[in-house]
Scaffold this motif. Structure first.
Motif, PDB file in Angstrom:
ATOM      1  N   UNK A   6       0.859  -1.180   0.000  1.00  0.00           N
ATOM      2  CA  UNK A   6       0.000   0.000   0.000  1.00  0.00           C
ATOM      3  C   UNK A   6       0.891   1.224   0.000  1.00  0.00           C
ATOM      4  N   UNK A   7       0.624   2.110  -0.937  1.00  0.00           N
ATOM      5  CA  UNK A   7       1.410   3.322  -1.051  1.00  0.00           C
ATOM      6  C   UNK A   7       0.820   4.420  -0.175  1.00  0.00           C
ATOM      7  N   UNK A   8       1.658   5.401   0.111  1.00  0.00           N
ATOM      8  CA  UNK A   8       1.264   6.504   0.989  1.00  0.00           C
ATOM      9  C   UNK A   8      -0.010   7.186   0.500  1.00  0.00           C
ATOM     10  N   UNK A  42      -4.803   0.823   9.158  1.00  0.00           N
ATOM     11  CA  UNK A  42      -3.630   0.191   9.753  1.00  0.00           C
ATOM     12  C   UNK A  42      -2.496   0.189   8.737  1.00  0.00           C
ATOM     13  N   UNK A  43      -1.285   0.361   9.229  1.00  0.00           N
ATOM     14  CA  UNK A  43      -0.110   0.388   8.365  1.00  0.00           C
ATOM     15  C   UNK A  43       0.800  -0.772   8.746  1.00  0.00           C
ATOM     16  N   UNK A  44       1.237  -1.530   7.741  1.00  0.00           N
ATOM     17  CA  UNK A  44       2.112  -2.685   7.972  1.00  0.00           C
ATOM     18  C   UNK A  44       2.873  -2.964   6.684  1.00  0.00           C
ATOM     19  N   UNK A  45       3.955  -2.203   6.457  1.00  0.00           N
ATOM     20  CA  UNK A  45       4.696  -2.358   5.205  1.00  0.00           C
ATOM     21  C   UNK A  45       6.061  -1.695   5.340  1.00  0.00           C
ATOM     22  N   UNK A  46       6.810  -1.691   4.233  1.00  0.00           N
ATOM     23  CA  UNK A  46       8.161  -1.136   4.217  1.00  0.00           C
ATOM     24  C   UNK A  46       8.131   0.272   3.620  1.00  0.00           C
ATOM     25  N   UNK A  47       8.834   1.197   4.289  1.00  0.00           N
ATOM     26  CA  UNK A  47       8.904   2.579   3.817  1.00  0.00           C
ATOM     27  C   UNK A  47      10.332   3.098   3.979  1.00  0.00           C
ATOM     28  N   UNK A  48      10.640   4.103   3.204  1.00  0.00           N
ATOM     29  CA  UNK A  48      11.937   4.758   3.281  1.00  0.00           C
ATOM     30  C   UNK A  48      11.851   5.856   4.329  1.00  0.00           C
ATOM     31  N   UNK A  49      12.776   5.877   5.269  1.00  0.00           N
ATOM     32  CA  UNK A  49      12.790   6.948   6.263  1.00  0.00           C
ATOM     33  C   UNK A  49      13.743   8.033   5.770  1.00  0.00           C
ATOM     34  N   UNK A  77       4.851  11.319   1.152  1.00  0.00           N
ATOM     35  CA  UNK A  77       5.406  11.086   2.477  1.00  0.00           C
ATOM     36  C   UNK A  77       4.397  11.371   3.566  1.00  0.00           C
ATOM     37  N   UNK A  78       4.645  10.789   4.744  1.00  0.00           N
ATOM     38  CA  UNK A  78       3.815  11.031   5.920  1.00  0.00           C
ATOM     39  C   UNK A  78       4.719  11.191   7.135  1.00  0.00           C
ATOM     40  N   UNK A  79       4.335  12.110   8.003  1.00  0.00           N
ATOM     41  CA  UNK A  79       5.016  12.240   9.280  1.00  0.00           C
ATOM     42  C   UNK A  79       4.612  11.074  10.169  1.00  0.00           C
ATOM     43  N   UNK A  80       5.536  10.607  10.993  1.00  0.00           N
ATOM     44  CA  UNK A  80       5.257   9.472  11.877  1.00  0.00           C
ATOM     45  C   UNK A  80       5.848   9.740  13.255  1.00  0.00           C
ATOM     46  N   UNK A  81       5.139   9.282  14.285  1.00  0.00           N
ATOM     47  CA  UNK A  81       5.619   9.434  15.656  1.00  0.00           C
ATOM     48  C   UNK A  81       5.602   8.078  16.351  1.00  0.00           C
ATOM     49  N   UNK A 120      -2.774   4.970  11.004  1.00  0.00           N
ATOM     50  CA  UNK A 120      -2.836   6.276  10.352  1.00  0.00           C
ATOM     51  C   UNK A 120      -3.941   7.100  10.995  1.00  0.00           C
ATOM     52  N   UNK A 121      -3.659   8.363  11.266  1.00  0.00           N
ATOM     53  CA  UNK A 121      -4.677   9.246  11.833  1.00  0.00           C
ATOM     54  C   UNK A 121      -4.564  10.637  11.223  1.00  0.00           C
ATOM     55  N   UNK A 122      -5.674  11.346  11.224  1.00  0.00           N
ATOM     56  CA  UNK A 122      -5.700  12.720  10.729  1.00  0.00           C
ATOM     57  C   UNK A 122      -5.355  13.652  11.879  1.00  0.00           C
ATOM     58  N   UNK A 123      -4.340  14.485  11.684  1.00  0.00           N
ATOM     59  CA  UNK A 123      -3.887  15.390  12.737  1.00  0.00           C
ATOM     60  C   UNK A 123      -3.625  16.754  12.131  1.00  0.00           C
ATOM     61  N   UNK A 124      -4.384  17.748  12.572  1.00  0.00           N
ATOM     62  CA  UNK A 124      -4.246  19.129  12.093  1.00  0.00           C
ATOM     63  C   UNK A 124      -4.287  19.207  10.567  1.00  0.00           C
ATOM     64  N   UNK A 125      -5.200  18.429   9.986  1.00  0.00           N
ATOM     65  CA  UNK A 125      -5.436  18.501   8.554  1.00  0.00           C
ATOM     66  C   UNK A 125      -4.551  17.624   7.703  1.00  0.00           C
ATOM     67  N   UNK A 126      -3.587  16.936   8.315  1.00  0.00           N
ATOM     68  CA  UNK A 126      -2.690  16.073   7.553  1.00  0.00           C
ATOM     69  C   UNK A 126      -2.660  14.676   8.182  1.00  0.00           C
TER      70      UNK A 126
END
Length: 334
Positions: free
Chosen positions: A4-6, A14-21, A46-50, A74-80
């Motif tokens: 699944x792409x960004x 739910x996210x469970x895959x390989x991504x480039x940091x 891209x997506x920000x992650x915490x 994945x969640x919506x936070x301040x519009x992103x």
């Protein structure tokens, strides 16, 4: 199972895959607890992650430019959209399909290159045409020029982005030049070609986009001046005489002033008609690319406005039904 792409993620997935940091920061919250702030990317965006309660032992396990198998939500936070990460595991590069992670121009690179050559090889000034040929005969330069992004994040940040940006600027110059007959066409087109040439050495783009040591220490503007000087030294082999000093002076000035203002990184402000027009076309193409990208990438946000963009210094209005203008089928913005 296919990845699944960004661009496919929605709030609550739910996210469970390989991504480039591409970015990693270890921070402390108000209570002093450490957490990781990451930027996860694939070729679609891209997506920000915490990752909460992630100590130094987790941060030391990988670096920007590494591939991570990430699980989270994945969640919506301040519009992103952002990811709340549960686990991260480093993945060896040979186990991933690299084409899944580097964004690429949607245009045909051979066709873009054909248009670029068409503009340059039709230059009427024999010295400028010979100078262009010196660059085009350099296989290392051409390989970098057709691969390099125009930026790491701000605009045309994908493989082939620099070539696309330059050809777009040449197309704009070709349409605008009849309105300003006093502007030297050949000089402007050559300036468009050369203004960001230094990015082929300033940036790194083999696996992730970043800055080379040379790029961080010197920057693309001085690098481009050096490249121009080196290429000009080969021109007498083609023409039997050097590039006139006045012509070289004007080309150097266009490279040095194309950012337009001293506080934007230009050692000089534009002081010739060609330098001014180069700066304005560059500014138009970069800003319009950023604006249209904001609209395209914010389709899942129900707000009539995009999130605030610090580089643009504003939010962009999407409107109600007018938002359909920026949906698929409404145009191509890369």
């Amino acid at each position: 199972m296919s990845r699944r792409f960004v661009e496919q993620f929605r709030d609550g997935d739910n996210l469970d895959d390989i991504y480039l940091v591409t970015d990693k920061q270890l921070r402390a919250n108000r209570n002093g607890n450490l957490y990781l702030l990451l930027e996860l990317r694939d070729r679609t965006g891209g997506m920000s992650a915490r990752m909460w309660n992630a100590g130094d032992h987790v941060a030391r396990g990988f670096d920007p430019g590494d591939f991570l198998h990430v699980t989270g939500k994945v969640q919506l936070f301040q519009g992103s959209l952002q990811v709340i990460v549960n686990t991260v595991d480093r993945v060896e590069p040979q186990k991933v399909e690299l084409t899944d992670f580097l964004p690429h121009t949607e245009q045909s690179v051979p066709k873009l290159m054909e248009r670029l050559r068409g503009y340059l090889l039709r230059l009427g000034n024999p010295h400028l045409r010979a100078l262009a040929e010196c660059f085009l005969m350099d296989e290392v330069f051409v390989r970098g020029f057709t691969t390099c992004p125009a930026g790491v994040k701000m605009h045309h940040a994908y493989v082939g982005g620099l070539l696309e940006h330059v050809v777009s600027m040449m197309d704009a110059a070709d349409k605008l030049l009849p309105l300003y007959p006093a502007v030297d066409r050949d000089l402007l087109l050559m300036g468009v070609f050369l203004h960001d040439a230094g990015k082929t050495r300033e940036l790194t783009y083999a696996r992730a986009f970043g800055y080379s040591d040379e790029g961080q220490l010197i920057g693309h503007i001085p690098i481009a001046v050096e490249m121009l000087t080196g290429a000009a030294a080969k021109v007498p082999e083609l023409t039997g005489e050097p590039v006139p000093r006045e012509l070289m002076l004007r080309l150097h000035h266009m490279i040095l002033s194309h950012h337009g203002e001293l506080n934007y990184g230009s050692p000089k402000v534009p002081m010739t008609p060609e330098a001014m027009m180069l700066h304005l076309i560059d500014l138009m193409d970069t800003r319009m690319h950023m604006v249209l990208r904001e609209l395209r990438e914010d389709r899942n946000n129900p707000s009539a406005w995009t999130p605030y963009n610090a580089n643009l210094g504003r939010r962009i209005y999407k409107g109600g039904a007018a938002g359909d203008l920026y949906s698929e089928g409404g145009g191509s913005y890369d």
